[in-house]
Scaffold this motif. Structure first.
Motif, PDB file in Angstrom:
ATOM      1  N   UNK A  10      -0.301  -1.146   7.645  1.00  0.00           N
ATOM      2  CA  UNK A  10      -1.087  -2.286   8.493  1.00  0.00           C
ATOM      3  C   UNK A  10      -2.670  -1.788   7.748  1.00  0.00           C
ATOM      4  N   UNK A  11      -3.287  -2.884   8.421  1.00  0.00           N
ATOM      5  CA  UNK A  11      -4.851  -2.943   8.111  1.00  0.00           C
ATOM      6  C   UNK A  11      -5.389  -1.506   8.795  1.00  0.00           C
ATOM      7  N   UNK A  12      -5.831  -0.574   8.181  1.00  0.00           N
ATOM      8  CA  UNK A  12      -6.311   0.645   8.975  1.00  0.00           C
ATOM      9  C   UNK A  12      -7.869   0.656   9.084  1.00  0.00           C
ATOM     10  N   UNK A  40      -4.763   0.249  13.787  1.00  0.00           N
ATOM     11  CA  UNK A  40      -4.186   0.316  12.451  1.00  0.00           C
ATOM     12  C   UNK A  40      -4.201   1.594  12.073  1.00  0.00           C
ATOM     13  N   UNK A  41      -5.199   2.754  12.472  1.00  0.00           N
ATOM     14  CA  UNK A  41      -5.268   3.964  12.195  1.00  0.00           C
ATOM     15  C   UNK A  41      -4.043   4.739  12.714  1.00  0.00           C
ATOM     16  N   UNK A  42      -4.167   4.500  14.056  1.00  0.00           N
ATOM     17  CA  UNK A  42      -2.773   5.032  15.047  1.00  0.00           C
ATOM     18  C   UNK A  42      -1.619   4.688  14.414  1.00  0.00           C
ATOM     19  N   UNK A  93      10.131  -0.115   4.287  1.00  0.00           N
ATOM     20  CA  UNK A  93      10.199  -1.495   3.556  1.00  0.00           C
ATOM     21  C   UNK A  93       9.111  -2.476   3.847  1.00  0.00           C
ATOM     22  N   UNK A  94       8.663  -2.189   5.197  1.00  0.00           N
ATOM     23  CA  UNK A  94       7.363  -2.959   5.495  1.00  0.00           C
ATOM     24  C   UNK A  94       6.184  -2.431   4.855  1.00  0.00           C
ATOM     25  N   UNK A  95       5.936  -0.998   4.671  1.00  0.00           N
ATOM     26  CA  UNK A  95       4.726  -0.659   4.100  1.00  0.00           C
ATOM     27  C   UNK A  95       4.771  -0.819   2.751  1.00  0.00           C
TER      28      UNK A  95
END
Length: 231
Positions: free
Chosen positions: A165-167, A172-174, A221-223
């Motif tokens: 996700x957007x970090x 997103x970081x968590x 897959x998502x990543x």
């Protein structure tokens, strides 16, 4: 529709997207309510979905810790809840519909033949092998890490090869950190003991581990899609 299942699905989905996940603090009343809902859902489905029913009773007291939730346990229970929720809307009696194709390919035959420990070992070996291939493609001509080290490098919360996700946001970081810990924990707690010891494993225990491995594989897959990388 089961009101307890709906409550739990909404709570897990909301918690998973919380900016402080997995270190969100919960008041005692919330902890008690979630455990009671899991207990009630377990009773509701004990005749129709005995596997999930036993799992909810086994995991409900391991879900929370003093810092928030335990990522590996949260991921397992959320995966089970999601499967039941989807099945509630689109009924299906085939549990293999929820197992990732790559996990089915390496584990289904052995599971059906009764070789449960071998089936789960193959599932986590496949996660490890996929992660190592991702690293090798991204960092050619460098030593390839293995096991937990591969998980913490490829899915790192600081400089990952695969982002989920957007970090740039705390949420997103968590999310990145939570998944990295789940993948790392799977290698330490599940893959390594099976690979290094002659373990006897029950059918139920094997299926719960295959479902956890499948959840990890779907998340990869998502990543991979989010990061736009090739394997």
């Amino acid at each position: 529709m089961n009101e307890h299942l709906n409550f739990l699905y909404n709570w897990f989905t909301k918690t998973d997207s919380h900016p402080q996940f997995p270190n969100q603090q919960f008041p005692p009343a919330t902890v008690l309510t979630v455990k009671q809902e899991l207990n009630q859902l377990s009773q509701d489905i004990c005749q129709t979905d005995s596997f999930y029913s036993k799992e909810f009773l086994r995991l409900k007291d391991r879900l929370f810790n003093p810092c928030g939730v335990t990522p590996a346990v949260f991921g397992m229970v959320y995966g089970y809840i999601t499967s039941l929720y989807v099945n509630q809307k689109q009924p299906s009696n085939n549990i293999w519909n929820y197992i990732h194709p790559r996990i089915q390919e390496v584990s289904k035959g052995q599971y059906l033949a009764g070789f449960y420990a071998d089936a789960t070992e193959n599932a986590f070996k496949e996660i490890n092998a996929r992660t190592k291939r991702i690293y090798a493609n991204a960092c050619p001509n460098t030593p390839i890490p293995d096991g937990a080290a591969a998980m913490t490098r490829v899915y790192s919360s600081n400089n990952p090869i695969v982002e989920f996700c957007d970090r740039h946001t705390e949420s997103g970081q968590n999310t990145q950190l939570g998944f990295m810990k789940m993948a790392e924990g799977a290698m330490i707690a599940l893959r390594n003991p099976v690979a290094h010891e002659n373990l006897n494993m029950s059918q139920d225990d094997a299926m719960r581990q295959l479902m956890f491995a499948s959840m990890i594989m779907y998340k990869i897959d998502e990543g991979v899609s989010h990061s736009g990388i090739s394997e």
